[in-house]
Write an enzyme that holds these catalytic residues in place. Sequence first.
Site, PDB file in Angstrom:
ATOM      1  N   HIS A  38       0.849  -1.196   0.000  1.00 42.22           N
ATOM      2  CA  HIS A  38       0.000   0.000   0.000  1.00 42.22           C
ATOM      3  C   HIS A  38       0.881   1.241   0.000  1.00 42.22           C
ATOM      4  O   HIS A  38       1.852   1.321   0.746  1.00 42.22           O
ATOM      5  CB  HIS A  38      -0.968   0.022   1.188  1.00 42.22           C
ATOM      6  CG  HIS A  38      -0.334  -0.238   2.516  1.00 42.22           C
ATOM      7  ND1 HIS A  38       0.019  -1.507   2.929  1.00 42.22           N
ATOM      8  CD2 HIS A  38       0.005   0.601   3.517  1.00 42.22           C
ATOM      9  CE1 HIS A  38       0.550  -1.441   4.138  1.00 42.22           C
ATOM     10  NE2 HIS A  38       0.573  -0.179   4.518  1.00 42.22           N
TER      11      HIS A  38
ATOM     12  N   HIS B 247       1.010   5.085   0.974  1.00 40.32           N
ATOM     13  CA  HIS B 247       0.353   6.148   1.755  1.00 40.32           C
ATOM     14  C   HIS B 247       0.529   7.452   0.977  1.00 40.32           C
ATOM     15  O   HIS B 247       1.669   7.830   0.646  1.00 40.32           O
ATOM     16  CB  HIS B 247       1.043   6.346   3.101  1.00 40.32           C
ATOM     17  CG  HIS B 247       0.967   5.202   4.060  1.00 40.32           C
ATOM     18  ND1 HIS B 247       0.121   5.210   5.154  1.00 40.32           N
ATOM     19  CD2 HIS B 247       1.628   4.031   4.113  1.00 40.32           C
ATOM     20  CE1 HIS B 247       0.296   4.080   5.841  1.00 40.32           C
ATOM     21  NE2 HIS B 247       1.205   3.347   5.242  1.00 40.32           N
TER      22      HIS B 247
HETATM   23  P1  AMP Z   1       1.393   0.331   7.439  1.00 37.90           P
HETATM   24  O1  AMP Z   1       1.814   0.614   8.843  1.00 37.90           O
HETATM   25  O2  AMP Z   1       2.238   1.017   6.417  1.00 37.90           O
HETATM   26  O3  AMP Z   1       1.253  -1.145   7.186  1.00 37.90           O
HETATM   27  O4  AMP Z   1      -0.025   1.016   7.267  1.00 37.90           O
HETATM   28  C1  AMP Z   1      -1.251   0.359   7.410  1.00 37.90           C
HETATM   29  C2  AMP Z   1      -2.298   1.443   7.429  1.00 37.90           C
HETATM   30  O5  AMP Z   1      -3.566   0.864   7.239  1.00 37.90           O
HETATM   31  C3  AMP Z   1      -2.349   2.241   8.738  1.00 37.90           C
HETATM   32  O6  AMP Z   1      -2.106   3.605   8.450  1.00 37.90           O
HETATM   33  C4  AMP Z   1      -3.768   1.990   9.229  1.00 37.90           C
HETATM   34  O7  AMP Z   1      -4.332   3.116   9.863  1.00 37.90           O
HETATM   35  C5  AMP Z   1      -4.499   1.631   7.951  1.00 37.90           C
HETATM   36  N1  AMP Z   1      -5.698   0.809   8.105  1.00 37.90           N
HETATM   37  C6  AMP Z   1      -5.823  -0.321   8.810  1.00 37.90           C
HETATM   38  N2  AMP Z   1      -7.070  -0.814   8.685  1.00 37.90           N
HETATM   39  C7  AMP Z   1      -7.740   0.029   7.842  1.00 37.90           C
HETATM   40  C8  AMP Z   1      -9.060   0.054   7.321  1.00 37.90           C
HETATM   41  N3  AMP Z   1      -9.964  -0.872   7.621  1.00 37.90           N
HETATM   42  N4  AMP Z   1      -9.395   1.080   6.493  1.00 37.90           N
HETATM   43  C9  AMP Z   1      -8.494   2.044   6.194  1.00 37.90           C
HETATM   44  N5  AMP Z   1      -7.236   2.062   6.656  1.00 37.90           N
HETATM   45  C10 AMP Z   1      -6.858   1.070   7.480  1.00 37.90           C
END
Ligand code: AMP
Length: 115
Positions: free
Chosen positions: A101, A103
């Site tokens: 993903h 950001h």
């Molecule tokens: P990472 O730490 O780079 O793996 O980021 C994962 C991101 O996913 C975090 O910023 C979370 O806040 C986000 N996240 C987790 N669950 C959801 C969800 N259901 N919808 C939107 N964002 C999410």
Amino acid sequence: MSEETIFDKLIKKEISADIVYEDDIAIAFRDINPQAPVHVLVIPKRKVTGFDKLGELEEEEAGKYFQTISKVAESLGLNQDGYRIVFNSGRNGQQTVNYIHAHIIGGRQMKWPPG
Ligand code: AMP
């Protein structure tokens, strides 16, 4: 077969999300825990577990995924003031969801170096 993540469920529409863009290749949605006024995640529909596995996507698919990230940032109105793209990868990168993903983070001044 990798473990099912929250983003697999989101693509299957088993959980809801605030989707800001979707096409055949990618989907973009607002982060549930925003770190800035604008915080959107962009994922390819075909799963790879992280940035380290980007090479598992077809080149054309990966290219379209990156162009989508750029287009989504523009559509969010971020081009004038700028923004940051982050791919957290692995343990040291503090990746918490094992589904690649990007950001898109914007709407405020960023700092460098990141923590
Ligand atoms: P990472 O730490 O780079 O793996 O980021 C994962 C991101 O996913 C975090 O910023 C979370 O806040 C986000 N996240 C987790 N669950 C959801 C969800 N259901 N919808 C939107 N964002 C999410």
